[in-house]
Motif scaffolding. Structure first.
Motif, PDB file in Angstrom:
ATOM      1  N   ASP A  41      36.215  37.778  30.110  1.00 36.49           N
ATOM      2  CA  ASP A  41      35.344  37.332  31.200  1.00 36.49           C
ATOM      3  C   ASP A  41      35.663  35.895  31.593  1.00 36.49           C
ATOM      4  OD1 ASP A  41      33.011  36.264  32.652  1.00 36.49           O
ATOM      5  OD2 ASP A  41      32.156  38.222  32.219  1.00 36.49           O
ATOM      6  N   ILE A  42      36.012  35.680  32.850  1.00 31.17           N
ATOM      7  CA  ILE A  42      36.453  34.348  33.276  1.00 31.17           C
ATOM      8  C   ILE A  42      35.395  33.621  34.115  1.00 31.17           C
ATOM      9  CG2 ILE A  42      38.871  35.027  33.168  1.00 31.17           C
ATOM     10  CD1 ILE A  42      38.869  34.950  36.287  1.00 31.17           C
ATOM     11  N   THR A  43      34.154  34.069  34.023  1.00 28.26           N
ATOM     12  CA  THR A  43      33.092  33.472  34.837  1.00 28.26           C
ATOM     13  C   THR A  43      33.020  31.947  34.667  1.00 28.26           C
ATOM     14  OG1 THR A  43      31.862  35.531  34.698  1.00 28.26           O
ATOM     15  CG2 THR A  43      30.616  33.583  35.356  1.00 28.26           C
ATOM     16  N   GLN A  44      32.997  31.488  33.407  1.00 31.92           N
ATOM     17  CA  GLN A  44      32.873  30.041  33.162  1.00 31.92           C
ATOM     18  C   GLN A  44      34.123  29.283  33.615  1.00 31.92           C
ATOM     19  OE1 GLN A  44      30.018  28.864  32.491  1.00 31.92           O
ATOM     20  NE2 GLN A  44      29.193  30.913  32.144  1.00 31.92           N
ATOM     21  N   ALA A  45      35.290  29.828  33.282  1.00 27.44           N
ATOM     22  CA  ALA A  45      36.561  29.177  33.629  1.00 27.44           C
ATOM     23  C   ALA A  45      36.674  29.008  35.147  1.00 27.44           C
ATOM     24  CB  ALA A  45      37.727  30.004  33.102  1.00 27.44           C
ATOM     25  N   LEU A  46      36.332  30.055  35.870  1.00 27.96           N
ATOM     26  CA  LEU A  46      36.444  30.024  37.329  1.00 27.96           C
ATOM     27  C   LEU A  46      35.447  29.026  37.930  1.00 27.96           C
ATOM     28  CD1 LEU A  46      37.984  31.310  39.670  1.00 27.96           C
ATOM     29  CD2 LEU A  46      36.322  33.174  39.692  1.00 27.96           C
ATOM     30  N   ALA A  47      34.238  29.004  37.367  1.00 25.38           N
ATOM     31  CA  ALA A  47      33.215  28.086  37.872  1.00 25.38           C
ATOM     32  C   ALA A  47      33.647  26.630  37.651  1.00 25.38           C
ATOM     33  CB  ALA A  47      31.876  28.350  37.183  1.00 25.38           C
ATOM     34  N   LYS A  48      34.218  26.337  36.493  1.00 22.92           N
ATOM     35  CA  LYS A  48      34.664  24.962  36.193  1.00 22.92           C
ATOM     36  C   LYS A  48      35.845  24.571  37.080  1.00 22.92           C
ATOM     37  CE  LYS A  48      33.201  24.595  31.397  1.00 22.92           C
ATOM     38  NZ  LYS A  48      33.673  25.335  30.208  1.00 22.92           N
ATOM     39  N   ALA A  74      30.434  34.975  40.606  1.00 20.03           N
ATOM     40  CA  ALA A  74      31.052  33.731  41.047  1.00 20.03           C
ATOM     41  C   ALA A  74      30.240  33.211  42.207  1.00 20.03           C
ATOM     42  CB  ALA A  74      32.496  33.968  41.462  1.00 20.03           C
ATOM     43  N   SER A  75      29.962  31.921  42.163  1.00 27.65           N
ATOM     44  CA  SER A  75      29.193  31.302  43.239  1.00 27.65           C
ATOM     45  C   SER A  75      29.951  30.056  43.674  1.00 27.65           C
ATOM     46  CB  SER A  75      27.809  30.961  42.685  1.00 27.65           C
ATOM     47  OG  SER A  75      27.098  30.233  43.623  1.00 27.65           O
ATOM     48  N   PHE A  76      30.746  30.225  44.736  1.00 25.37           N
ATOM     49  CA  PHE A  76      31.573  29.116  45.217  1.00 25.37           C
ATOM     50  C   PHE A  76      30.771  28.350  46.259  1.00 25.37           C
ATOM     51  CE2 PHE A  76      34.641  32.511  44.046  1.00 25.37           C
ATOM     52  CZ  PHE A  76      35.320  31.831  43.041  1.00 25.37           C
ATOM     53  N   LEU A  92      39.915  41.126  39.733  1.00 22.16           N
ATOM     54  CA  LEU A  92      38.656  40.694  39.132  1.00 22.16           C
ATOM     55  C   LEU A  92      37.720  41.884  39.102  1.00 22.16           C
ATOM     56  CD1 LEU A  92      38.345  37.323  41.104  1.00 22.16           C
ATOM     57  CD2 LEU A  92      39.144  37.656  38.758  1.00 22.16           C
ATOM     58  N   GLN A  93      37.115  42.127  37.941  1.00 23.09           N
ATOM     59  CA  GLN A  93      36.240  43.297  37.816  1.00 23.09           C
ATOM     60  C   GLN A  93      34.800  42.917  37.512  1.00 23.09           C
ATOM     61  OE1 GLN A  93      38.285  45.757  34.893  1.00 23.09           O
ATOM     62  NE2 GLN A  93      38.771  47.206  36.539  1.00 23.09           N
ATOM     63  N   ALA A  94      33.902  43.444  38.315  1.00 23.01           N
ATOM     64  CA  ALA A  94      32.468  43.214  38.104  1.00 23.01           C
ATOM     65  C   ALA A  94      31.973  44.115  36.977  1.00 23.01           C
ATOM     66  CB  ALA A  94      31.713  43.546  39.382  1.00 23.01           C
ATOM     67  N   PRO A  95      30.851  43.748  36.336  1.00 18.95           N
ATOM     68  CA  PRO A  95      30.246  44.687  35.386  1.00 18.95           C
ATOM     69  C   PRO A  95      29.829  45.950  36.158  1.00 18.95           C
ATOM     70  CG  PRO A  95      29.074  42.557  35.394  1.00 18.95           C
ATOM     71  CD  PRO A  95      30.084  42.507  36.496  1.00 18.95           C
ATOM     72  N   VAL A 108      30.229  38.038  44.283  1.00 23.62           N
ATOM     73  CA  VAL A 108      30.999  36.820  44.545  1.00 23.62           C
ATOM     74  C   VAL A 108      30.484  36.201  45.847  1.00 23.62           C
ATOM     75  CG1 VAL A 108      33.304  35.895  45.026  1.00 23.62           C
ATOM     76  CG2 VAL A 108      33.029  37.778  43.384  1.00 23.62           C
ATOM     77  N   GLY A 109      30.003  34.957  45.765  1.00 17.45           N
ATOM     78  CA  GLY A 109      29.429  34.314  46.948  1.00 17.45           C
ATOM     79  C   GLY A 109      30.188  33.046  47.339  1.00 17.45           C
TER      80      GLY A 109
END
Ligand SMILES: *[C@@H]1O[C@H](CO)[C@@H](O)[C@H](O)[C@H]1NC(C)=O
Ligand SMILES: *[C@@H]1O[C@H](CO)[C@@H](O)[C@H](O)[C@H]1NC(C)=O
Ligand SMILES: *[C@@H]1O[C@H](CO)[C@@H](O)[C@H](O)[C@H]1NC(C)=O
Ligand SMILES: *[C@@H]1O[C@H](CO)[C@@H](O)[C@H](O)[C@H]1NC(C)=O
Ligand SMILES: *[C@@H]1O[C@H](CO)[C@@H](O)[C@H](O)[C@H]1NC(C)=O
Ligand SMILES: *[C@@H]1O[C@H](CO)[C@@H](O)[C@H](O)[C@H]1NC(C)=O
Ligand SMILES: *[C@@H]1O[C@H](CO)[C@@H](O)[C@H](O)[C@H]1NC(C)=O
Length: 399
Positions: A41-48, A74-76, A92-95, A108-109
């Motif tokens: 899961d890359i949620t944190q990595a992508l956010a940072k 993801a919230s860009f 990228l795969q969602a739950p 993803v926003g």
């Protein structure tokens, strides 16, 4: 000689300087700084990586290399300090379980970003199969909210290109309050039976181009809601799905006008509608939909190729006999060819309260080869200008 060497030195220096600058502007989620790993899961990595890239004073790029990664959300969010790119090469795969998302309505926003580029050929996989099974929004007004794959809210001067939205749980791409955004070579793929998986929905936006998209899904291919201006849909292929739609309009109070829609060089295959404009009867307030042009369209086995429906009332949720208050004006259907899956190939049913004005049918050539009767057309509350249209398709009957 000396001066030549100097020039060479300056040249080499500037070359290496610009190279360093480009690399400095790349925020790779798999770098040691962010630590994203294939298959995890890359949620944190992508956010940072986004936070750092967005704070960059020069053009920057968030990079997701080839491979498959899990992403909870993801919230860009902008505004960013400089133009920014998100290059996604991987998948990228969602739950699959919508209950595991951070926000129930968005996977993803993208919000309040100017000069955004999305590129890379990657895929946003919403893993929607479970959500489609559980979707009861057709019959249950208070149904649970379901996540849209990608939301663009208040994004400006941007280009979204070479990406795929796959199997969204709900609409694939939702555009709200955007200005000057081009979607180029964006694909949408979901099964024809998936529920509510509209391809690209545009709301309250100006200057949106959808170009060279391939959209196969279970609901509208492109849908254009109220408050949209200067929208171009060019060289898009649709099908399966419900076709290209303006509306539905006139369901809610105080909707904004729709003005300036051009649908051009599109091909629809096996869709339940071709190009249509739909408005609800008994609208709570007046509305406007004008300057809408459909040119050079090919229909392949489409069920309602050309349709204006001002009595749109699915599941009998409205007062059918009260006319729509949305005024439709300046509409043309030009050079529309191919095959209809039903005998009624052209249907222009306008409001008995406010008839349609300035409707044009030019070079319409549709065939029907089934056994449910002869090819025909139906018009009411409209007197279109008709040029080079066979009799059967030129308002042969009235409702
Ligand atoms: C629209 O956005 C594109 C892409 O960022 C940009 O190149 C162009 O200048 C913008 N157009 C206007 C009128 O701002
Ligand atoms: C979109 O679909 C077309 C046609 O199938 C294909 O040629 C193109 O490579 C796809 N684009 C992406 C970004 O996958
Ligand atoms: C849409 O297409 C028309 C005609 O080709 C063009 O004049 C207009 O600028 C385009 N709109 C946008 C938002 O690019
Ligand atoms: C659109 O289609 C028409 C007719 O098929 C063709 O003449 C024209 O070149 C096409 N235009 C674009 C922009 O693809
Ligand atoms: C249209 O849909 C039918 C039924 O689902 C399918 O058999 C057929 O292959 C499709 N045709 C095309 C051209 O995609
Ligand atoms: C009809 O729409 C076209 C395209 O938006 C526009 O150029 C034209 O002025 C409109 N015609 C009228 C009579 O409003
Ligand atoms: C045409 O569309 C109808 C209705 O969607 C479908 O049942 C039929 O299989 C399609 N035919 C072909 C040849 O694709």
């Amino acid at each position: 000689m000396v001066s030549k060497l100097n020039i060479l030195a300056v040249f080499l220096f500037s070359l290496s300087a610009s190279k360093t600058q480009v690399e400095a502007g790349v925020f790779d989620v798999t770098s040691a700084t962010y630590g994203a790993k294939l298959g995890s899961d890359i949620t944190q990595a992508l956010a940072k990586a986004w936070t750092d890239a967005c704070a960059s004073l020069t053009t920057s790029k968030v990079f997701v290399p080839m491979g498959t990664y899990m992403l909870t959300e993801a919230s860009f969010k902008g505004p960013c300090k400089a133009p920014i790119e998100i290059q996604v090469q991987g998948k990228l795969q969602a739950p699959a379980d919508g209950g595991k998302l951070t926000k129930p309505d968005t996977w993803v926003g993208f919000e309040h970003i100017n000069m955004l580029t999305i590129s890379g050929g990657g895929t946003f996989d919403g893993q929607g199969a479970l959500a489609w099974k559980q979707n009861d929004c057709n019959i249950n007004k208070d149904c649970k909210s379901i996540a849209i794959n990608m939301r663009f809210n208040f994004v400006t001067n941007s280009i979204i290109q070479d990406i795929t939205s796959l199997d969204s749980k709900n609409f694939h791409i939702n555009i709200l309050g955007c200005n000057n955004v081009t979607f180029h070579r964006v694909n949408v793929t979901a099964p024809g039976e998936s529920i509510n998986t509209d391809g690209i929905h545009i709301g309250r936006s100006t200057g949106i181009n959808i170009i060279d998209a391939h959209i196969r899904t279970g609901d509208d291919c492109v849908s254009i809601g109220d408050g949209n201006k200067e929208i171009n849909v060019t060289r898009v292929t649709c099908g399966p799905g419900h076709g290209i739609s303006i509306g539905s309009l006139g369901r809610y109070p105080n909707e904004e006008p729709v003005v300036g829609i051009r649908v051009k060089n599109c091909t629809l295959t096996n869709t339940s509608n071709g190009v249509r404009i739909k408005t609800w009867p008994a609208s709570p307030s007046d509305g406007i939909a004008s300057d809408m042009h459909f040119d050079d369209i090919i229909m392949v086995n489409v069920s309602n190729p050309i349709l204006i429906d001002q009595q749109y009332c699915p599941w009998n949720q409205c007062k059918q006999n009260v006319p729509s208050k949305v005024k439709i004006n300046n509409v043309s259907f030009k050079n529309i060819k191919g095959s209809s899956a039903t005998p009624l190939a052209v249907q222009i049913v306008c409001s008995s309260g406010i008839p349609c004005e300035n409707v044009e049918l030019v070079d319409i050539d549709l065939t029907y080869s089934g056994n449910k009767g002869p090819l025909t057309s139906q018009c009411s509350n409209v007197k279109p200008t008709i040029t080079r249209v066979p009799k059967a398709l030129a308002c042969a009957t009235s409702a």
